[in-house]
Design an enzyme around this catalytic site. Sequence first.
Site, short mmCIF file in Angstrom:
data_model
loop_
_atom_site.label_atom_id
_atom_site.label_comp_id
_atom_site.label_asym_id
_atom_site.label_seq_id
_atom_site.Cartn_x
_atom_site.Cartn_y
_atom_site.Cartn_z
N ASN A 184 -6.60 -8.64 73.05
CA ASN A 184 -6.33 -10.06 73.27
C ASN A 184 -6.15 -10.24 74.78
O ASN A 184 -5.11 -9.88 75.32
CB ASN A 184 -5.05 -10.45 72.50
N TRP A 185 -7.18 -10.76 75.42
CA TRP A 185 -7.14 -10.86 76.88
C TRP A 185 -6.28 -12.03 77.37
O TRP A 185 -6.05 -12.16 78.57
CB TRP A 185 -8.56 -10.99 77.43
N LYS A 186 -5.85 -12.89 76.44
CA LYS A 186 -5.03 -14.05 76.83
C LYS A 186 -5.70 -14.81 77.98
O LYS A 186 -6.93 -14.89 78.00
CB LYS A 186 -3.61 -13.59 77.18
N HIS A 209 -0.72 -17.28 67.18
CA HIS A 209 -0.09 -16.31 68.10
C HIS A 209 1.24 -16.88 68.58
O HIS A 209 1.38 -18.09 68.77
CB HIS A 209 -1.03 -16.06 69.29
N GLU A 230 2.62 -17.03 71.34
CA GLU A 230 2.55 -17.85 72.56
C GLU A 230 2.07 -19.26 72.24
O GLU A 230 2.51 -20.23 72.87
CB GLU A 230 1.65 -17.15 73.60
N GLU A 278 3.50 -9.17 64.96
CA GLU A 278 3.88 -9.03 66.37
C GLU A 278 5.31 -9.56 66.58
O GLU A 278 5.50 -10.77 66.70
CB GLU A 278 2.93 -9.82 67.26
N GLY A 338 4.62 -8.22 75.48
CA GLY A 338 4.61 -8.27 76.94
C GLY A 338 5.91 -7.80 77.58
O GLY A 338 6.14 -8.01 78.78
N SER A 369 3.39 -4.74 73.02
CA SER A 369 3.53 -3.65 73.99
C SER A 369 2.85 -2.34 73.55
O SER A 369 3.32 -1.25 73.87
CB SER A 369 5.01 -3.40 74.32
N GLY A 389 -2.41 -6.72 73.99
CA GLY A 389 -2.52 -7.69 75.09
C GLY A 389 -2.72 -6.98 76.41
O GLY A 389 -3.83 -6.53 76.73
N GLY A 390 -1.65 -6.85 77.18
CA GLY A 390 -1.70 -6.31 78.55
C GLY A 390 -2.56 -5.07 78.71
O GLY A 390 -3.43 -5.01 79.59
P1 PGA Z 1 1.14 -7.20 74.62
O1 PGA Z 1 0.62 -8.48 73.83
O2 PGA Z 1 0.33 -6.03 74.15
O3 PGA Z 1 0.91 -7.53 76.08
O4 PGA Z 1 2.59 -7.05 74.29
C1 PGA Z 1 0.24 -8.40 72.48
C2 PGA Z 1 -0.20 -9.75 71.97
O5 PGA Z 1 0.43 -10.75 72.35
O6 PGA Z 1 -1.17 -9.87 71.19
#
Ligand code: PGA
Length: 239
Positions: free
Chosen positions: A8-10, A93, A95, A159, A165, A201, A222-223
């Site tokens: 997930n590149w956000k 998600h 966010e 999640e 994050g 994470s 994500g990250g």
């Molecule tokens: P993260 O994000 O790996 O940076 O914690 C995961 C996500 O939000 O899908």
Amino acid sequence: MGKLIVANWKMNKVRVEAEAFFAELDGLVDNHSKNAYAVCPPATILHYVSEVAPKKMKVGAQNVYYKESGAFTGEISVKMAKDAGASFSLVGHSERRNIFGETNDDVKEKITALQNDGLDVMLCVGEHLEEHDNLKAVLQEQLSVLKDVDIGKVIVAYEPVWAIGTGKVAELQDIVCAHKIIKDYVKNMFGRDVKVLYGGSVKASNAGEILSLDEVDGVLVGGASLDPKQFAQMINTEC
Ligand code: PGA
């Protein structure tokens, strides 16, 4: 059996960065890996990524709006995401829920719109830290949107909000417990098995132990997914 590794590149990467990512990934991925993998790039490069990503890699949207067309400035429809090459979309998600105020009702509408247009759904659920004692009820409420949905075309991503994050990963036994709650609820309520990914994470150094858990069908990253070396290492994990 292979698992599913999803990036997930956000709100990260423009075209040249995506180009460099795939050029590097290409030399690092073990083509014999049993794991499947996918990427959710930002909408602006969805089309580009769907053309340059490895054929084996699925491409998904990070979000869609549920109306077919019209005066919805800034939104993209399911048809647009599909036209740009997406075969699925993330929905709900944390966010989206926490920063953009997306509700369970919105999530439900989006799932319906995606399924009506033939796109698969990756439904994200998870609790806030202060909700942890109430985990079962929180997850069940978020999962209740799956009523009357084709569960065969849905993957759930668990999640925990406090793990996204932050560098804090849920304990392995807590991951197992949450995944069991999700799988049992979906089976009991809707009579179907559902695949569940863990997110929060995940990085190359902890993916192996998480992916080795029987209850975990994959990871949503994500990250760490922005780095081709880490992402390739996760794809190459034997599980
Ligand atoms: P993260 O994000 O790996 O940076 O914690 C995961 C996500 O939000 O899908």
